[in-house]
Design a protein around this motif. Sequence first.
Motif, PDB file in Angstrom:
ATOM      1  N   ALA A 198      -3.648  -1.765 -15.143  1.00  0.00           N
ATOM      2  CA  ALA A 198      -3.732  -0.411 -14.605  1.00  0.00           C
ATOM      3  C   ALA A 198      -2.366   0.247 -14.477  1.00  0.00           C
ATOM      4  O   ALA A 198      -2.267   1.472 -14.380  1.00  0.00           O
ATOM      5  N   THR A 240      -7.701   0.090  -2.852  1.00  0.00           N
ATOM      6  CA  THR A 240      -8.872  -0.350  -3.611  1.00  0.00           C
ATOM      7  C   THR A 240      -8.596  -0.354  -5.109  1.00  0.00           C
ATOM      8  O   THR A 240      -9.417  -0.856  -5.881  1.00  0.00           O
ATOM      9  N   THR A 241      -7.471   0.199  -5.527  1.00  0.00           N
ATOM     10  CA  THR A 241      -7.089   0.198  -6.938  1.00  0.00           C
ATOM     11  C   THR A 241      -5.654  -0.295  -7.063  1.00  0.00           C
ATOM     12  O   THR A 241      -4.853  -0.147  -6.136  1.00  0.00           O
ATOM     13  N   SER A 242      -5.340  -0.890  -8.228  1.00  0.00           N
ATOM     14  CA  SER A 242      -3.956  -1.304  -8.493  1.00  0.00           C
ATOM     15  C   SER A 242      -3.148  -0.063  -8.848  1.00  0.00           C
ATOM     16  O   SER A 242      -3.485   0.641  -9.807  1.00  0.00           O
ATOM     17  N   ARG A 243      -2.115   0.206  -8.094  1.00  0.00           N
ATOM     18  CA  ARG A 243      -1.349   1.434  -8.291  1.00  0.00           C
ATOM     19  C   ARG A 243       0.125   1.178  -7.980  1.00  0.00           C
ATOM     20  O   ARG A 243       0.460   0.235  -7.257  1.00  0.00           O
ATOM     21  N   ASP A 273      -3.480  -5.535  -2.632  1.00  0.00           N
ATOM     22  CA  ASP A 273      -4.126  -4.958  -3.812  1.00  0.00           C
ATOM     23  C   ASP A 273      -5.516  -5.583  -3.932  1.00  0.00           C
ATOM     24  O   ASP A 273      -5.692  -6.631  -4.554  1.00  0.00           O
ATOM     25  N   ALA A 275      -8.109  -4.636  -5.555  1.00  0.00           N
ATOM     26  CA  ALA A 275      -8.661  -4.651  -6.910  1.00  0.00           C
ATOM     27  C   ALA A 275      -8.237  -5.912  -7.651  1.00  0.00           C
ATOM     28  O   ALA A 275      -9.041  -6.558  -8.340  1.00  0.00           O
TER      29      ALA A 275
END
Length: 356
Positions: A198, A240-243, A273, A275
């Motif tokens: 991601a 909730t997301t890889s960022r 993380d 996710a």
Amino acid sequence: MPTPLNAMLIARIREAGPLSVAEYMQAALADPAHGYYATRDPLGAAGDFITAPEISQIFGELIGLWVADCWDAMGRPRRLKIVELGPGRGTLMADVLRTLRVAPAMLPEPWLIETSPVLREAQRGRVDAHWADGLDEVPAGPMVLIANEFLDALPIRQFSLDADGWRERLVTAAADGSRLEWALGDARSRQDAGLPGALDSADQGSMAETCPAALALIRDVAARLVDQGGAALFVDYGTTTSRPGDSLQAVRGHRYHDPLEAPGQADLTAHVDFAALAAEAHAAGAVVHGPSPQSLFLEALGVFVRAQVLKRSATPEEAREIDLAVHRLTAPDQMGSLFKALALTDPHMPPPAGFS
């Protein structure tokens, strides 16, 4: 302010070279003589932070009901290992075991995974349990595992993106040896850095984080659930997301603190993380539920109903304290949104309470 650990780390860097952020966090938090968790009880008003079980008994009671629901879904095994990672003062486990009196057919076998001698002593005053340094020391058998604000303190690695690739953020010593400071390592690919796909779209100048220790733990927990049955619940703050992002922070006396100042005297944490952890658990064969915001998870378990029950026999001042505690646990501008709940189960279990 220089600390004994500060001087030790500078000497270590001069002898062997810069440290990764993970190596620095490991030393600052877990050094046997000078590490943050090894030398103090960090909880409460006199400490550096407060966790959900210390805010209100309601949190632990709801987690206890969650454990009972999982036990029922597992076919009600007579003996059930209840394992807690990073149990603090033992408050959460004490509340869980008290609540499990609603399931008299269960023989709970509590296990506390704790390496701090100071915190172990505090736990002994609250819980009759078994202690272990790691999950591998817990005997085989059906298990429900709980971990509240544990993953955020596991050591992370950080990388900064430039035109040549991802450069690992390092901790080095100033030229005059007076302090610790940041540095960057050689460039490498996103894959070699162990970062999720991601982040392929990240902009130059971005910072990214990975937590190998958390990924390894999730693999071990998932594999055990698949092999021996049970469930696991992780509650922590994160995404909730890889960022991209730099989430490393230090807290001392309930205030933010320079992460490189006074190592061993401040708590070091980073956002989880979820996710990446969910993907790791799925690859290991476990069923993943969530992550769900803490507010929705606790509401599904009955946090507001339980608060009303407690308030029936409370004084006006006690009722106000209950309302304040529930607000802190569930409000979006408090812990309700930033904190998430993630559950893992073996493939034969239905969705656990709070995730259906």
